[in-house]
Structure formats: C-alpha cells, structure tokens
Design a protein around this motif. Structure first.
Motif, PDB file in Angstrom:
ATOM      1  N   TYR A   3       0.792  -1.094  -0.172  1.00 25.18           N
ATOM      2  CA  TYR A   3       0.032  -0.011   0.115  1.00 25.18           C
ATOM      3  C   TYR A   3       0.974   1.259  -0.006  1.00 25.18           C
ATOM      4  CZ  TYR A   3      -3.365  -3.602   1.545  1.00 25.18           C
ATOM      5  OH  TYR A   3      -4.079  -4.776   1.580  1.00 25.18           O
ATOM      6  N   PRO A   4       0.296   2.227  -0.476  1.00 29.24           N
ATOM      7  CA  PRO A   4       1.137   3.554  -0.449  1.00 29.24           C
ATOM      8  C   PRO A   4       1.298   4.029   1.308  1.00 29.24           C
ATOM      9  CG  PRO A   4      -1.293   4.150  -1.043  1.00 29.24           C
ATOM     10  CD  PRO A   4      -1.041   2.445  -0.949  1.00 29.24           C
ATOM     11  N   ASP A   5       2.445   4.875   1.325  1.00 31.81           N
ATOM     12  CA  ASP A   5       2.601   5.284   2.671  1.00 31.81           C
ATOM     13  C   ASP A   5       1.557   6.474   2.694  1.00 31.81           C
ATOM     14  OD1 ASP A   5       4.643   3.904   2.940  1.00 31.81           O
ATOM     15  OD2 ASP A   5       6.326   5.093   2.878  1.00 31.81           O
ATOM     16  N   ILE A   6       0.799   6.210   4.199  1.00 27.59           N
ATOM     17  CA  ILE A   6      -0.260   7.476   4.114  1.00 27.59           C
ATOM     18  C   ILE A   6      -0.282   8.247   5.298  1.00 27.59           C
ATOM     19  CG2 ILE A   6      -2.081   6.108   2.859  1.00 27.59           C
ATOM     20  CD1 ILE A   6      -3.339   5.227   5.414  1.00 27.59           C
ATOM     21  N   VAL A   7      -1.129   9.073   5.582  1.00 25.63           N
ATOM     22  CA  VAL A   7      -1.252   9.934   6.682  1.00 25.63           C
ATOM     23  C   VAL A   7      -2.726   9.731   7.379  1.00 25.63           C
ATOM     24  CG1 VAL A   7      -1.334  12.438   7.857  1.00 25.63           C
ATOM     25  CG2 VAL A   7       0.343  11.694   5.766  1.00 25.63           C
ATOM     26  N   LEU A   8      -2.675   9.196   8.647  1.00 25.41           N
ATOM     27  CA  LEU A   8      -3.730   8.938   9.439  1.00 25.41           C
ATOM     28  C   LEU A   8      -4.441  10.438  10.106  1.00 25.41           C
ATOM     29  CD1 LEU A   8      -6.162   7.319  10.326  1.00 25.41           C
ATOM     30  CD2 LEU A   8      -4.808   6.599  12.080  1.00 25.41           C
ATOM     31  N   ALA A   9      -5.322  10.875   9.830  1.00 27.07           N
ATOM     32  CA  ALA A   9      -5.728  12.102  10.272  1.00 27.07           C
ATOM     33  C   ALA A   9      -6.601  11.791  11.401  1.00 27.07           C
ATOM     34  CB  ALA A   9      -6.536  13.306   9.316  1.00 27.07           C
ATOM     35  N   SER A  10      -6.089  11.471  12.511  1.00 28.54           N
ATOM     36  CA  SER A  10      -6.833  11.110  13.734  1.00 28.54           C
ATOM     37  C   SER A  10      -6.131  11.023  14.997  1.00 28.54           C
ATOM     38  CB  SER A  10      -7.240   9.470  13.292  1.00 28.54           C
ATOM     39  OG  SER A  10      -8.129   9.062  14.620  1.00 28.54           O
ATOM     40  N   SER A  11      -6.564  11.308  16.217  1.00 33.62           N
ATOM     41  CA  SER A  11      -6.057  11.240  17.485  1.00 33.62           C
ATOM     42  C   SER A  11      -6.517   9.997  17.906  1.00 33.62           C
ATOM     43  CB  SER A  11      -5.965  12.641  18.164  1.00 33.62           C
ATOM     44  OG  SER A  11      -7.664  12.819  18.294  1.00 33.62           O
ATOM     45  N   SER A  12      -7.417   9.094  17.422  1.00 35.18           N
ATOM     46  CA  SER A  12      -7.891   7.780  18.124  1.00 35.18           C
ATOM     47  C   SER A  12      -6.831   6.855  18.157  1.00 35.18           C
ATOM     48  CB  SER A  12      -9.225   7.472  17.302  1.00 35.18           C
ATOM     49  OG  SER A  12      -9.745   6.318  17.588  1.00 35.18           O
ATOM     50  N   PRO A  13      -6.539   6.278  19.349  1.00 36.30           N
ATOM     51  CA  PRO A  13      -5.910   5.351  19.613  1.00 36.30           C
ATOM     52  C   PRO A  13      -6.338   4.043  18.928  1.00 36.30           C
ATOM     53  CG  PRO A  13      -6.492   5.949  21.714  1.00 36.30           C
ATOM     54  CD  PRO A  13      -7.069   6.852  20.843  1.00 36.30           C
ATOM     55  N   ARG A  14      -7.697   3.867  18.962  1.00 35.98           N
ATOM     56  CA  ARG A  14      -8.373   2.661  18.257  1.00 35.98           C
ATOM     57  C   ARG A  14      -8.012   2.946  16.960  1.00 35.98           C
ATOM     58  NH1 ARG A  14     -10.937   5.036  22.323  1.00 35.98           N
ATOM     59  NH2 ARG A  14     -11.930   6.437  20.909  1.00 35.98           N
ATOM     60  N   ARG A  15      -8.279   3.737  16.130  1.00 31.60           N
ATOM     61  CA  ARG A  15      -7.965   3.788  14.712  1.00 31.60           C
ATOM     62  C   ARG A  15      -6.508   3.422  14.460  1.00 31.60           C
ATOM     63  NH1 ARG A  15     -11.909   8.409  14.497  1.00 31.60           N
ATOM     64  NH2 ARG A  15     -13.793   7.249  13.971  1.00 31.60           N
ATOM     65  N   ARG A  16      -5.565   4.283  15.266  1.00 29.36           N
ATOM     66  CA  ARG A  16      -3.953   3.849  15.107  1.00 29.36           C
ATOM     67  C   ARG A  16      -4.045   2.275  15.172  1.00 29.36           C
ATOM     68  NH1 ARG A  16      -2.747   8.436  18.509  1.00 29.36           N
ATOM     69  NH2 ARG A  16      -2.544   6.795  20.133  1.00 29.36           N
ATOM     70  N   GLU A  17      -4.476   1.585  16.050  1.00 28.03           N
ATOM     71  CA  GLU A  17      -4.305   0.198  16.279  1.00 28.03           C
ATOM     72  C   GLU A  17      -4.893  -0.649  15.156  1.00 28.03           C
ATOM     73  OE1 GLU A  17      -6.060  -0.670  20.111  1.00 28.03           O
ATOM     74  OE2 GLU A  17      -4.528   0.616  21.336  1.00 28.03           O
ATOM     75  N   LEU A  18      -6.287  -0.161  14.724  1.00 28.46           N
ATOM     76  CA  LEU A  18      -6.685  -1.043  13.640  1.00 28.46           C
ATOM     77  C   LEU A  18      -5.931  -0.918  12.274  1.00 28.46           C
ATOM     78  CD1 LEU A  18     -10.293  -0.335  14.643  1.00 28.46           C
ATOM     79  CD2 LEU A  18      -9.246  -2.587  14.627  1.00 28.46           C
ATOM     80  N   LEU A  19      -5.465   0.545  11.963  1.00 30.63           N
ATOM     81  CA  LEU A  19      -4.732   0.563  10.852  1.00 30.63           C
ATOM     82  C   LEU A  19      -3.420  -0.033  10.684  1.00 30.63           C
ATOM     83  CD1 LEU A  19      -4.778   2.209   7.900  1.00 30.63           C
ATOM     84  CD2 LEU A  19      -3.882   3.994   8.858  1.00 30.63           C
ATOM     85  N   ALA A  20      -2.754  -0.233  11.744  1.00 29.75           N
ATOM     86  CA  ALA A  20      -1.467  -0.953  11.937  1.00 29.75           C
ATOM     87  C   ALA A  20      -1.742  -2.543  11.644  1.00 29.75           C
ATOM     88  CB  ALA A  20      -0.924  -0.778  13.522  1.00 29.75           C
ATOM     89  N   GLN A  21      -2.819  -2.726  12.005  1.00 25.64           N
ATOM     90  CA  GLN A  21      -3.100  -4.354  11.691  1.00 25.64           C
ATOM     91  C   GLN A  21      -3.193  -4.622  10.011  1.00 25.64           C
ATOM     92  OE1 GLN A  21      -6.772  -5.895  13.295  1.00 25.64           O
ATOM     93  NE2 GLN A  21      -6.466  -4.906  15.454  1.00 25.64           N
ATOM     94  N   LEU A  22      -3.298  -3.645   9.118  1.00 23.06           N
ATOM     95  CA  LEU A  22      -3.212  -3.784   7.770  1.00 23.06           C
ATOM     96  C   LEU A  22      -2.027  -3.689   7.329  1.00 23.06           C
ATOM     97  CD1 LEU A  22      -6.173  -1.617   6.549  1.00 23.06           C
ATOM     98  CD2 LEU A  22      -6.115  -4.105   6.737  1.00 23.06           C
ATOM     99  N   GLY A  23      -0.910  -3.569   8.199  1.00 22.55           N
ATOM    100  CA  GLY A  23       0.413  -3.450   7.820  1.00 22.55           C
ATOM    101  C   GLY A  23       0.717  -2.417   6.757  1.00 22.55           C
ATOM    102  N   VAL A  24      -0.016  -1.132   6.977  1.00 31.10           N
ATOM    103  CA  VAL A  24       0.076   0.132   6.327  1.00 31.10           C
ATOM    104  C   VAL A  24       1.334   0.906   7.019  1.00 31.10           C
ATOM    105  CG1 VAL A  24      -0.984   2.209   5.364  1.00 31.10           C
ATOM    106  CG2 VAL A  24      -2.044  -0.095   5.465  1.00 31.10           C
ATOM    107  N   ASN A  25       2.065   1.641   6.311  1.00 28.52           N
ATOM    108  CA  ASN A  25       3.150   2.559   6.999  1.00 28.52           C
ATOM    109  C   ASN A  25       2.346   3.884   6.880  1.00 28.52           C
ATOM    110  OD1 ASN A  25       5.437   0.624   7.001  1.00 28.52           O
ATOM    111  ND2 ASN A  25       5.873   1.159   4.835  1.00 28.52           N
ATOM    112  N   PHE A  26       2.208   4.237   8.064  1.00 31.70           N
ATOM    113  CA  PHE A  26       1.330   5.681   8.170  1.00 31.70           C
ATOM    114  C   PHE A  26       1.986   6.651   9.410  1.00 31.70           C
ATOM    115  CE2 PHE A  26      -0.573   2.927  11.146  1.00 31.70           C
ATOM    116  CZ  PHE A  26      -0.845   3.636  12.405  1.00 31.70           C
ATOM    117  N   THR A  27       1.631   8.123   9.090  1.00 29.32           N
ATOM    118  CA  THR A  27       2.308   9.005  10.037  1.00 29.32           C
ATOM    119  C   THR A  27       0.724   9.415  10.544  1.00 29.32           C
ATOM    120  OG1 THR A  27       2.480  10.536   8.469  1.00 29.32           O
ATOM    121  CG2 THR A  27       4.520   9.305   9.092  1.00 29.32           C
ATOM    122  N   LEU A  28       1.045   9.984  11.753  1.00 31.95           N
ATOM    123  CA  LEU A  28      -0.262  10.648  12.107  1.00 31.95           C
ATOM    124  C   LEU A  28      -0.363  12.263  12.196  1.00 31.95           C
ATOM    125  CD1 LEU A  28      -0.236   8.431  15.593  1.00 31.95           C
ATOM    126  CD2 LEU A  28      -1.853   8.196  13.407  1.00 31.95           C
TER     127      LEU A  28
END
Length: 191
Positions: A3-28
């Motif tokens: 997947y492309p490297d993306i930015v997650l526009a969120s301060s939710s720890p739940r969203r961070r944990e879930l997105l990490a499960q997909l193996g996506v490289n992301f910054t916040l």
C-alpha cells in the motif's frame, strides 16, 4: 499487495491500532474540525462530511503531498445522532434509548490528496440487551463512556451489553478494516 504510505488524520488510539493491523506505513496528524451537524443534515451526510473534512484538515497540515485517511464514527437511533455524552444525565438518556433494542453505527472513511478523493460508508446494526439502572451507573463510573460516540465502546466493558451485531465489528470500533483495505487497493490501482 503493498500500500502507499499514508497519513492518518486522527488522534484516536483505536484507529491507530486498527490501521496498524493492515500493515500500512502511516504517520499521524491531528485533524481538529467543527463537528456540529448542519441544519437538516442526515446522519449519512454528516458522517461522510466529517470523514472528508478530517482528511482535508490533515492534508492542509502536510509539508509534502501524501494520501490522507480520515474517518468518523457515529451512533444513530431513531435517525438521531447520539454524540459523546455531555454528562451522566445525557449518558443515562442515551443508554435508556439503546437498551433492549437495535441501533446503527456508521463509520465513513475518506482517502484523499489534492487530485482525488475516495470514500466509503459502512453501517452496522448493533443490538443491546435490556440494561439495568445499576449497570448503566457502573459503566458510567468506569470512565469509559465519556469520550465515545453514543456513550459506549464495543471493544471495552460495554461488550457485555451487545446481544448481536450485523455488519463490521471493526467499523463499530472506529475503522472498518475490510473496507479500508479495499479503499487502499483501489487507490493503488488508480495511481
């Protein structure tokens, strides 16, 4: 598939944990926006607008262009959006409304950059068992409901209230993984 490297526009720890499960490289980045519903706005239009606005707010904070993922989750009963409880009385009213019946949890996701925007809406039916007054009081005093849409977190102590769900469990938590992965694949294929 990568997947492309993306930015997650969120301060939710739940969203961070879930997105990490997909193996996506992301910054916040944080995406503070006005979440006030507009006059006459339906719950569907509201949640989709907020997901897109969060992604756009995140995009505006970047120094280099990258795809930004925004998401928003709302709880809806009788076509009424149930926000984060303001106080115990508000929370109690919400729990009484949800007790012994089904409601909808809607999560919208938006993946965008300056050229394009892909969105997805996921609606899940969540059915609560009948709740007792002492359970509602005990749950409030646990501290868990205060920052949750609809006053509960399905992944936490409120799981014992849920008789059944029809739809995406991770969508109820805050980021529907199946649909997020499909959105990322679609993004990659259109690149």
């Amino acid at each position: 598939m990568s997947y492309p490297d993306i930015v997650l526009a969120s301060s939710s720890p739940r969203r961070r944990e879930l997105l990490a499960q997909l193996g996506v490289n992301f910054t916040l980045v944080s995406a503070d926006i006005d979440e006030t519903p507009q006059p006459g706005e339906t719950p569907v239009a509201y949640v989709q607008r907020l997901a897109q606005q969060k992604a756009r707010a995140g995009l505006a904070r970047l120094s280099q262009p990258m795809p930004v993922l925004g998401a928003d989750t709302i709880v809806v009963a009788d076509n009424q959006i149930l926000g984060k409880p303001a106080n115990f009385a508000d929370f109690n009213r919400t729990m009484q409304l949800l007790s012994g019946r089904c409601h909808q949890v809607m999560t919208a996701i938006a993946l965008l950059n300056h050229q394009r925007c892909l969105t997805q809406l996921v609606t899940t039916d969540v059915c609560f068992r009948q709740l007792q007054i002492h359970e509602i009081d005990h749950y409030w005093h646990s501290g868990e409901p205060q920052d949750k849409a609809g006053g509960y977190g399905i992944q936490g102590l409120a799981a014992k209230f849920v008789r059944r769900i029809n739809g995406s469990y991770t969508g109820v938590v805050g980021l529907p993984l199946c649909e997020t992965e499909q959105l990322l694949q679609q993004w990659q294929e259109q690149a």
